[in-house]
Scaffold this motif. Structure first.
Motif, PDB file in Angstrom:
ATOM      1  N   VAL A  63     -51.367  21.628   8.431  1.00  0.00           N
ATOM      2  CA  VAL A  63     -50.977  20.335   9.004  1.00  0.00           C
ATOM      3  C   VAL A  63     -49.815  19.691   8.246  1.00  0.00           C
ATOM      4  CG1 VAL A  63     -52.557  18.873   7.682  1.00  0.00           C
ATOM      5  CG2 VAL A  63     -51.951  18.243  10.019  1.00  0.00           C
ATOM      6  N   GLY A  64     -49.688  19.990   6.959  1.00  0.00           N
ATOM      7  CA  GLY A  64     -48.578  19.425   6.186  1.00  0.00           C
ATOM      8  C   GLY A  64     -47.655  20.484   5.643  1.00  0.00           C
ATOM      9  N   ARG A  65     -47.664  21.657   6.290  1.00  0.00           N
ATOM     10  CA  ARG A  65     -46.872  22.793   5.797  1.00  0.00           C
ATOM     11  C   ARG A  65     -45.478  22.761   6.414  1.00  0.00           C
ATOM     12  NH1 ARG A  65     -49.586  27.655   7.744  1.00  0.00           N
ATOM     13  NH2 ARG A  65     -51.043  27.607   5.989  1.00  0.00           N
ATOM     14  N   GLY A  66     -44.559  22.097   5.733  1.00  0.00           N
ATOM     15  CA  GLY A  66     -43.194  21.960   6.230  1.00  0.00           C
ATOM     16  C   GLY A  66     -42.777  20.501   6.245  1.00  0.00           C
ATOM     17  N   PRO A  67     -41.496  20.232   5.961  1.00  0.00           N
ATOM     18  CA  PRO A  67     -41.033  18.846   5.802  1.00  0.00           C
ATOM     19  C   PRO A  67     -41.096  18.027   7.081  1.00  0.00           C
ATOM     20  CG  PRO A  67     -39.182  20.388   5.752  1.00  0.00           C
ATOM     21  CD  PRO A  67     -40.427  21.216   5.718  1.00  0.00           C
ATOM     22  N   GLY A  68     -40.922  18.668   8.239  1.00  0.00           N
ATOM     23  CA  GLY A  68     -41.016  17.940   9.487  1.00  0.00           C
ATOM     24  C   GLY A  68     -42.459  17.711   9.899  1.00  0.00           C
TER      25      GLY A  68
ATOM     26  N   GLY B 192     -37.361  28.471  -6.901  1.00  0.00           N
ATOM     27  CA  GLY B 192     -36.486  29.392  -6.194  1.00  0.00           C
ATOM     28  C   GLY B 192     -35.431  28.624  -5.432  1.00  0.00           C
ATOM     29  N   PRO B 193     -34.593  29.323  -4.678  1.00  0.00           N
ATOM     30  CA  PRO B 193     -33.521  28.667  -3.919  1.00  0.00           C
ATOM     31  C   PRO B 193     -34.087  27.763  -2.827  1.00  0.00           C
ATOM     32  CG  PRO B 193     -33.159  31.048  -4.077  1.00  0.00           C
ATOM     33  CD  PRO B 193     -34.533  30.795  -4.574  1.00  0.00           C
ATOM     34  N   ARG B 194     -33.324  26.725  -2.520  1.00  0.00           N
ATOM     35  CA  ARG B 194     -33.765  25.799  -1.475  1.00  0.00           C
ATOM     36  C   ARG B 194     -33.647  26.443  -0.088  1.00  0.00           C
ATOM     37  NH1 ARG B 194     -29.944  21.022  -3.555  1.00  0.00           N
ATOM     38  NH2 ARG B 194     -28.622  22.878  -3.727  1.00  0.00           N
ATOM     39  N   VAL B 195     -34.400  25.875   0.846  1.00  0.00           N
ATOM     40  CA  VAL B 195     -34.480  26.438   2.192  1.00  0.00           C
ATOM     41  C   VAL B 195     -33.456  25.776   3.107  1.00  0.00           C
ATOM     42  CG1 VAL B 195     -35.990  26.714   4.209  1.00  0.00           C
ATOM     43  CG2 VAL B 195     -36.928  26.928   1.887  1.00  0.00           C
ATOM     44  N   GLY B 196     -32.766  26.588   3.910  1.00  0.00           N
ATOM     45  CA  GLY B 196     -31.930  26.035   4.976  1.00  0.00           C
ATOM     46  C   GLY B 196     -30.621  25.439   4.539  1.00  0.00           C
TER      47      GLY B 196
ATOM     48  N   PRO C 206     -32.023  27.452  -8.384  1.00  0.00           N
ATOM     49  CA  PRO C 206     -33.488  27.346  -8.215  1.00  0.00           C
ATOM     50  C   PRO C 206     -33.940  25.899  -8.228  1.00  0.00           C
ATOM     51  CG  PRO C 206     -32.975  27.953 -10.476  1.00  0.00           C
ATOM     52  CD  PRO C 206     -31.654  27.896  -9.731  1.00  0.00           C
ATOM     53  N   LEU C 207     -33.712  25.196  -7.121  1.00  0.00           N
ATOM     54  CA  LEU C 207     -34.033  23.767  -7.045  1.00  0.00           C
ATOM     55  C   LEU C 207     -35.206  23.489  -6.114  1.00  0.00           C
ATOM     56  CD1 LEU C 207     -30.386  22.352  -7.055  1.00  0.00           C
ATOM     57  CD2 LEU C 207     -32.034  22.428  -8.946  1.00  0.00           C
ATOM     58  N   ARG C 208     -35.874  24.544  -5.678  1.00  0.00           N
ATOM     59  CA  ARG C 208     -37.106  24.388  -4.891  1.00  0.00           C
ATOM     60  C   ARG C 208     -38.293  24.700  -5.797  1.00  0.00           C
ATOM     61  NH1 ARG C 208     -39.546  28.741  -1.007  1.00  0.00           N
ATOM     62  NH2 ARG C 208     -41.200  27.589   0.024  1.00  0.00           N
ATOM     63  N   PHE C 209     -39.315  23.844  -5.722  1.00  0.00           N
ATOM     64  CA  PHE C 209     -40.478  23.998  -6.597  1.00  0.00           C
ATOM     65  C   PHE C 209     -41.745  23.982  -5.759  1.00  0.00           C
ATOM     66  CE2 PHE C 209     -37.125  21.512  -8.661  1.00  0.00           C
ATOM     67  CZ  PHE C 209     -36.763  22.421  -9.643  1.00  0.00           C
ATOM     68  N   TRP C 210     -42.684  24.852  -6.086  1.00  0.00           N
ATOM     69  CA  TRP C 210     -43.933  24.863  -5.333  1.00  0.00           C
ATOM     70  C   TRP C 210     -45.074  25.348  -6.219  1.00  0.00           C
ATOM     71  CZ3 TRP C 210     -40.065  28.452  -4.854  1.00  0.00           C
ATOM     72  CH2 TRP C 210     -40.398  29.800  -4.996  1.00  0.00           C
ATOM     73  N   ILE C 211     -46.292  25.078  -5.775  1.00  0.00           N
ATOM     74  CA  ILE C 211     -47.473  25.542  -6.490  1.00  0.00           C
ATOM     75  C   ILE C 211     -47.753  26.970  -6.028  1.00  0.00           C
ATOM     76  CG2 ILE C 211     -49.936  25.207  -6.901  1.00  0.00           C
ATOM     77  CD1 ILE C 211     -49.531  22.224  -6.473  1.00  0.00           C
ATOM     78  N   GLU C 212     -47.750  27.873  -6.973  1.00  0.00           N
ATOM     79  CA  GLU C 212     -47.901  29.292  -6.675  1.00  0.00           C
ATOM     80  C   GLU C 212     -49.166  29.550  -5.849  1.00  0.00           C
ATOM     81  OE1 GLU C 212     -45.769  32.477  -7.164  1.00  0.00           O
ATOM     82  OE2 GLU C 212     -45.868  31.716  -9.211  1.00  0.00           O
ATOM     83  N   ASP C 213     -49.008  30.328  -4.781  1.00  0.00           N
ATOM     84  CA  ASP C 213     -50.134  30.796  -3.964  1.00  0.00           C
ATOM     85  C   ASP C 213     -50.858  29.688  -3.207  1.00  0.00           C
ATOM     86  OD1 ASP C 213     -49.752  33.465  -4.685  1.00  0.00           O
ATOM     87  OD2 ASP C 213     -50.974  33.232  -6.487  1.00  0.00           O
ATOM     88  N   HIS C 214     -50.276  28.495  -3.130  1.00  0.00           N
ATOM     89  CA  HIS C 214     -50.982  27.436  -2.408  1.00  0.00           C
ATOM     90  C   HIS C 214     -50.850  27.650  -0.899  1.00  0.00           C
ATOM     91  CE1 HIS C 214     -52.419  23.649  -0.940  1.00  0.00           C
ATOM     92  NE2 HIS C 214     -52.880  23.391  -2.148  1.00  0.00           N
ATOM     93  N   PRO C 215     -51.947  27.532  -0.146  1.00  0.00           N
ATOM     94  CA  PRO C 215     -51.909  27.837   1.290  1.00  0.00           C
ATOM     95  C   PRO C 215     -51.079  26.859   2.122  1.00  0.00           C
ATOM     96  CG  PRO C 215     -54.053  26.961   0.664  1.00  0.00           C
ATOM     97  CD  PRO C 215     -53.308  27.222  -0.614  1.00  0.00           C
ATOM     98  N   SER C 216     -50.731  25.695   1.593  1.00  0.00           N
ATOM     99  CA  SER C 216     -49.940  24.746   2.373  1.00  0.00           C
ATOM    100  C   SER C 216     -48.448  24.824   2.099  1.00  0.00           C
ATOM    101  CB  SER C 216     -50.432  23.314   2.110  1.00  0.00           C
ATOM    102  OG  SER C 216     -51.720  23.129   2.655  1.00  0.00           O
ATOM    103  N   VAL C 217     -48.018  25.730   1.225  1.00  0.00           N
ATOM    104  CA  VAL C 217     -46.592  25.875   0.950  1.00  0.00           C
ATOM    105  C   VAL C 217     -45.902  26.512   2.149  1.00  0.00           C
ATOM    106  CG1 VAL C 217     -44.900  27.108  -0.479  1.00  0.00           C
ATOM    107  CG2 VAL C 217     -46.848  25.960  -1.548  1.00  0.00           C
ATOM    108  N   SER C 218     -44.718  25.986   2.529  1.00  0.00           N
ATOM    109  CA  SER C 218     -43.977  26.553   3.647  1.00  0.00           C
ATOM    110  C   SER C 218     -43.237  27.806   3.207  1.00  0.00           C
ATOM    111  CB  SER C 218     -42.974  25.521   4.174  1.00  0.00           C
ATOM    112  OG  SER C 218     -41.880  25.386   3.288  1.00  0.00           O
ATOM    113  N   LYS C 219     -42.915  28.669   4.154  1.00  0.00           N
ATOM    114  CA  LYS C 219     -42.126  29.859   3.871  1.00  0.00           C
ATOM    115  C   LYS C 219     -42.711  30.674   2.727  1.00  0.00           C
ATOM    116  CE  LYS C 219     -39.097  28.301   6.824  1.00  0.00           C
ATOM    117  NZ  LYS C 219     -37.746  27.808   6.800  1.00  0.00           N
ATOM    118  N   ALA C 220     -44.008  30.688   2.609  1.00  0.00           N
ATOM    119  CA  ALA C 220     -44.607  31.505   1.557  1.00  0.00           C
ATOM    120  C   ALA C 220     -44.398  32.970   1.895  1.00  0.00           C
ATOM    121  CB  ALA C 220     -46.099  31.203   1.442  1.00  0.00           C
ATOM    122  N   PRO C 221     -44.106  33.812   0.899  1.00  0.00           N
ATOM    123  CA  PRO C 221     -43.971  35.231   1.176  1.00  0.00           C
ATOM    124  C   PRO C 221     -45.289  35.756   1.738  1.00  0.00           C
ATOM    125  CG  PRO C 221     -44.087  34.827  -1.181  1.00  0.00           C
ATOM    126  CD  PRO C 221     -44.018  33.500  -0.516  1.00  0.00           C
ATOM    127  N   ARG C 222     -45.184  36.522   2.788  1.00  0.00           N
ATOM    128  CA  ARG C 222     -46.417  37.003   3.400  1.00  0.00           C
ATOM    129  C   ARG C 222     -47.082  38.037   2.496  1.00  0.00           C
ATOM    130  NH1 ARG C 222     -48.055  38.944   9.196  1.00  0.00           N
ATOM    131  NH2 ARG C 222     -46.382  37.591   9.842  1.00  0.00           N
TER     132      ARG C 222
END
Length: 199
Positions: A121-126, A164-168, A179-195
């Motif tokens: 539900v909150g996976r992605g900035p839009g 890592g690099p920013r998206v878009g 590397p100006l994008r930051f996320w919690i490793e392996d979190h299920p709500s992160v967008s564009k997570a590597p499959r």
DNA sequence: GCGGGGATTAACT
DNA sequence: GTTAATCCCCGCG
């Protein structure tokens, strides 16, 4: 967890405005694990991106202060909400002191209060602005209100933070690789997570 | 004024 | 992988 006690606790954990008066990289990392509260809904921030001053060719500040972006040139702790692709409202927090333009884009939230118990539900900035009900009416708001603020929630160990690099922002040339994008490793709500590969 | 393009998403093929 | 949706910002004339 019931919504009302959670919101009451979040208000007592609100971060002070000086939290935002640092550089966007520091603030972007520090926001991970914090709660973003909008009205009676809240989510835990799990992904952010830092946008720097005019030297950053991916940042809206690259055109200097304009009618839309002048808020980025003011003191930190203020919202910057704009319409992207004519479709989505994107929520940012201005950082630094006055005349140190910069902001952090909030890219993903895990549901915490008043949201469906769905990691998407909150996976992605839009999507997260839609979930929280944030619109351009929330632009340029100081984040010290009772209905729009950030609170400390869970501590995230530095070893759990990935960068890592920013998206878009491929149009930004060299700046796109930083590397100006930051996320919690392996979190299920992160967008564009590597499959993850199936067993 | 005009024209190009974008910090995205979902629904296609 | 490709594309439509959809609107406003910004640079230029």
């Amino acid at each position: 967890m019931e919504a009302v006690p959670a919101l009451a606790r979040l208000r007592t954990q609100r971060v002070p405005l000086r939290f935002y008066r640092r550089d966007p990289v520091t603030v972007g990392r520090a926001l991970l694990g914090c709660a973003l509260v909008r009205g009676d809904r809240a989510g835990v921030i799990v992904e952010t991106e830092a946008y720097l001053g005019p030297e950053d060719k991916a940042s809206h500040s690259r055109f200097g202060p304009t009618a839309r972006t002048s808020v980025m040139f003011g003191a930190g702790g203020v919202s910057y909400v704009y319409l992207c692709y004519g479709v989505h409202e994107l929520f940012n927090i201005v950082t630094g002191d006055a005349d140190q333009p910069g902001a952090v884009l909030i890219r993903a939230l895990a549901p915490l209060v008043g949201l469906p118990d769905d990691p998407g539900v909150g996976r992605g900035p839009g999507k997260l602005t839609r979930a929280l009900g944030i619109t351009r009416a929330d632009d340029r708001q100081i984040l010290d209100r009772d209905d729009l603020f950030v609170a400390r929630w869970e501590r995230v160990a530095p070893t759990r933070i990935a960068a890592g690099p920013r998206v878009g922002v491929d149009y930004a040339g060299r700046c796109a690789d930083r590397p100006l994008r930051f996320w919690i490793e392996d979190h299920p709500s992160v967008s564009k997570a590597p499959r993850r590969r199936e067993a």
